[in-house]
Every structure is written in structure tokens, then in C-alpha cells.
Design a protein around this motif. Structure first.
Motif, mmCIF file in Angstrom:
data_model
loop_
_atom_site.group_PDB
_atom_site.id
_atom_site.type_symbol
_atom_site.label_atom_id
_atom_site.label_comp_id
_atom_site.label_asym_id
_atom_site.label_seq_id
_atom_site.Cartn_x
_atom_site.Cartn_y
_atom_site.Cartn_z
ATOM 1 N N ILE A 14 0.834 -1.207 0.000
ATOM 2 C CA ILE A 14 0.000 0.000 0.000
ATOM 3 C C ILE A 14 0.867 1.255 0.000
ATOM 4 O O ILE A 14 0.607 2.215 -0.735
ATOM 5 C CB ILE A 14 -0.952 -0.004 1.215
ATOM 6 C CG1 ILE A 14 -1.988 -1.128 1.057
ATOM 7 C CG2 ILE A 14 -1.638 1.348 1.381
ATOM 8 C CD1 ILE A 14 -2.828 -1.375 2.291
ATOM 9 N N ILE B 189 -7.153 6.950 0.822
ATOM 10 C CA ILE B 189 -7.822 5.718 1.266
ATOM 11 C C ILE B 189 -6.799 4.607 1.488
ATOM 12 O O ILE B 189 -6.838 3.887 2.495
ATOM 13 C CB ILE B 189 -8.886 5.285 0.235
ATOM 14 C CG1 ILE B 189 -10.025 6.310 0.193
ATOM 15 C CG2 ILE B 189 -9.431 3.899 0.561
ATOM 16 C CD1 ILE B 189 -10.980 6.126 -0.969
ATOM 17 N N ILE C 262 -5.887 2.738 5.104
ATOM 18 C CA ILE C 262 -5.973 1.275 5.259
ATOM 19 C C ILE C 262 -4.673 0.737 5.860
ATOM 20 O O ILE C 262 -4.690 -0.110 6.770
ATOM 21 C CB ILE C 262 -6.268 0.592 3.905
ATOM 22 C CG1 ILE C 262 -7.684 0.922 3.444
ATOM 23 C CG2 ILE C 262 -6.079 -0.924 4.002
ATOM 24 C CD1 ILE C 262 -7.981 0.488 2.017
ATOM 25 N N PHE D 207 -4.555 1.519 9.497
ATOM 26 C CA PHE D 207 -5.480 0.655 10.230
ATOM 27 C C PHE D 207 -4.843 -0.716 10.488
ATOM 28 O O PHE D 207 -4.933 -1.260 11.599
ATOM 29 C CB PHE D 207 -6.780 0.513 9.440
ATOM 30 C CG PHE D 207 -7.832 -0.328 10.116
ATOM 31 C CD1 PHE D 207 -8.466 0.119 11.265
ATOM 32 C CD2 PHE D 207 -8.172 -1.573 9.605
ATOM 33 C CE1 PHE D 207 -9.422 -0.652 11.897
ATOM 34 C CE2 PHE D 207 -9.131 -2.360 10.236
ATOM 35 C CZ PHE D 207 -9.756 -1.893 11.384
#
Length: 399
Positions: free
Chosen positions: A218, A371, A375, A378
Motif C-alpha cells: 500500500i 484511502i 488502510i 489501520f
């Protein structure tokens, strides 16, 4: 004293190799326009050359990780630097697109290979007490390479021929090759374990590999989108010229270069590397918000400064944490596979971002970026919580 001398020599060598790995990959960026002009390379072929570099990076991490223990750290280091040297001296002689394509693939493979080699070696040389600051030096060197690569090649070509920047990097690679040949590694032998002793750690490592490679995938995705499309956004949305855009990238690189060692030291002191990872990712979100919602240059540049520090927070703490939690016997293969899997983000996400631009607008990729980073944050929060709970339970059992 002798051991300290060897350690200092090894760390300095790793800093130079990290610099070379990032210079060689980024130095060609301002030269592509010259290749298009001199050799008639089409826009499609140019995009192929970009893609092949990342394909090479995808392949190179896992290969390097497996070979690190199998043939020994010194041999893999020497092999990668030989390939870097040969690649650099061959580039100026290449006039065919297909030769350039092969060289670009090798360049990507060697670039990630050297990065993985450096991070594994640093994590093996360090302890929990100094792993953060040593990884900070590597992150700082990476940032310097990303700045110096395009700047060096752009300036040299103004006064000399197209081949000179490649020969400069080849010279540094040759010097590093000599330095690595004189390095003393603690262990350069194969690890042997019984199958029954391996099965449980392998199952555990597979789960960890999935989690950590997902986070790094990511982060790499977000960075690739920024690197690919920020120039377009700045030109058409902010009405910036080439100098303004170059300065923005320079600020990010300089912020990473200057802050990385200090952040690494903080992670050693705090003993909470994942917290710094999360903070780093949050700062990257702040950077994106700054240029999405503000048009004043000084505000956007401030955002770039914050993002550069955030990148340093993430990179230092992430690789140091991997060194802390992955046993040395499995570390090289784990880090190699992690690097390879994560590089898929640099291949896939820019394509998704391109579709978002076509279907929605030029700002859509950066909302997608936010976004993605949230993520990643998180996931890191969950991992940190589980690690803290495990430590509490272990302490309770000992009591």
C-alpha cells in the motif's frame, strides 16, 4: 576496537551502496527525453521502459533474499555490484530499443537487489538498541540518491555527453565492489534445520509476510501514484512550472534525507517502532491533503516537507521493526519476498490511478491515495495492538 572499525566500515559501505542503488534508478529520468530525440523511441516504448524497471524490481527482491544465505552475503553483494557496473557501462553503447529494454529490466532487478542486500545486512549487523538509527542512515542515503540521481545526470549532460552520468555511477559501483570484497560478515554459511523444527516458524512467517507485505504494498502504491501523477496535477491544477514541480520533489527528498537518522534514533529510544510507522503514514496523508485543498505554494511546500518526514518515519521504523521481529535465519528470504510482493504496488496502482483520471478527474488518484494510506494505518494499528497484548500476556505468565 577492531570489531568497531569493521562495523563502521561495513555501515559506511552500505550507505554508499544504498546511494548508488537509488541514483542509478532515478538518474535516467531526465535522460529519457534525450533518448526519445536521439533514437526515435515512441511514447509507448518509453512507457515499456518505465514498466520494465518495476518488473525487474518485482523479480529481484525474492531472488536476492533467497541467495543471501544460500551463497553468502559477500558473494551476492559482489554479484549485484558487478551487474550494476556492467549495466552502467553498457547503457551508453545501447542504440537499440530492445537492448535498452533488457538493460532497464536488469537495472530494476539490481536496484531492488541492492536495497534488499543493504537492509538485510544492516538488520543483521544491528541490535534492537541501534537498529533504528542505522536504518535511518539507509533511508537518508536513499533520499539523497533519489535527489542526486536526476540532478547529477541533468547537470552533467548539459556540459558533457549522454554517456558520462552512467560512467560516474559505474565508477562508484566499482569502488563499492572493492569495499564489499573487503567486508567481514559475521555469518556467510547456510542455515540447516530439521523439517519438524521449520514447519511451525514457516507457518507463522507466512502470516507475517502477508500482513507486512500488504502494508508495504500500500505504501509503495501510494508513493508510485504520487511520483507518477503529481507533476501532471501540479501543472494543470496548480498551474506550476517545471521549476516549481522540481522544487517540490527536492523538498520531499531533502526532508527525508535530513530527518531519517534522527527519527531512527527516536525509534530506538521509544522501543515502539509501529507507533512511528503509523505517525509517518498519518503525515503522508497530511501532505496529500495540503496540496489537494490549498493552492498557495508555501502551504504545498510545507506539506511536502511534512510528507518527507513522514516517509522517513515510515521507512526507518518499518524496516527496523522487521529486523526486530523476524529471526535472523529467516530474515533474508522474508525481506526479499516482502520487497518483491510490495513492488507489485508500483506496477498496479499507477494503472488504477490512470483509469481514475480518465473516468473521474485529475484529483481522484490522490483521494484513492488517502484511502490506501488510511488502510495501511489501520492494519498497523491492529498489528501494534496484538504485539502489545502479547507482551502483556508474556509478562503476566512470567509473574
Amino acid at each position: 576496537m577492531k570489531m568497531k572499525h569493521h562495523l563502521s566500515h561495513n555501515i559506511l559501505c552500505m550507505i554508499v551502496i544504498s546511494l548508488i542503488a537509488n541514483m542509478s534508478g532515478s538518474m535516467i529520468l531526465p535522460l529519457f527525453a534525450i533518448y526519445v530525440e536521439q533514437y526515435g523511441i515512441t511514447a509507448f516504448n518509453l512507457s515499456v521502459l518505465f514498466s520494465l524497471f518495476y518488473v525487474g524490481r518485482f523479480l529481484g527482491g525474492g531472488i536476492t533474499g533467497k541467495l543471501y544465505n544460500k551463497i553468502g552475503a559477500k558473494r551476492i553483494g559482489i554479484g549485484l555490484l558487478c551487474a550494476e557496473f556492467l549495466c552502467m557501462v553498457t547503457f551508453p553503447l545501447a542504440t537499440s530499443f530492445w537492448v535498452l529494454a533488457v538493460l532497464r529490466l536488469i537495472q530494476g532487478l539490481v536496484a531492488i537487489g541492492l536495497s534488499v542486500f543493504v537492509r538485510i545486512t544492516i538488520n543483521n549487523l544491528s541490535t534492537n538498541e541501534n537498529r533504528g538509527i542505522l536504518n535511518g542512515y539507509m533511508s537518508s542515503s536513499e533520499g539523497a540518491g533519489m535527489i542526486l540521481g536526476p540532478v547529477m545526470s541533468g547537470i552533467i549532460v548539459l556540459y558533457f555527453s549522454l554517456s558520462v552520468p552512467f560512467y560516474v555511477v559505474a565508477f562508484f559501483a566499482f569502488i563499492s565492489l572493492i569495499a564489499v570484497s573487503k567486508m567481514i560478515f559475521q555469518k556467510d554459511s547456510n542455515y540447516v534445520q530439521s523439517r519438524s523444527a521449520e514447519e511451525e516458524p514457516v507457518r507463522k512467517l507466512t502470516g507475517q509476510l502477508f500482513i507486512y507485505s500488504s502494508v508495504h504494498f500500500i505504501e509503495i502504491s501510494a508513493y508510485a501514484i504520487f511520483l507518477t501523477y503529481f507533476s501532471v496535477y501540479a501543472k494543470y491544477k496548480l498551474n506550476w512550472d517545471t521549476f516549481d514541480i522540481s522544487l517540490a520533489f527536492a523538498i520531499v527528498g531533502i526532508a527525508t534525507f535530513l530527518s531519517a537518522p534522527f527519527i531512527g534514533k527516536i525509534s530506538d529510544i521509544l522501543k515502539d517502532r509501529l507507533l512511528l510507522c503509523i505517525i509517518g503514514l498519518f503525515l503522508i496523508v497530511v501532505e496529500i491533503i495540503f496540496f489537494l485543498f490549498f493552492k498557495e505554494k508555501w502551504v504545498v511546500y510545507l506539506g511536502m516537507l511534512i510528507g518527507g518526514v513522514g516517509g522517513a518515519c515510515y521507512l526507518d521504523s518499518f524496516f527496523s521493526h522487521i529486523g526486530d521481529v523476524i529471526p535472523e535465519k529467516q530474515r533474508s528470504v522474508f525481506m526479499g519476498n516482502l520487497a518483491s510482493l510490495s513492488e507489485l504496488g508500483a506496477i498496479i496502482s499507477p494503472l488504477i490511478a490512470g483509469i481514475l483520471i480518465e473516468k473521474i478527474n485529475i484529483t481522484a488518484p490522490f483521494y484513492y491515495n488517502i484511502i490506501l494510506v488510511i488502510i495501511a494505518m489501520f492494519i498497523q494499528v491492529i498489528v501494534r495492538s496484538k504485539i502489545k497484548n502479547k507482551r502483556i500476556n508474556d509478562y503476566t505468565i512470567r509473574m
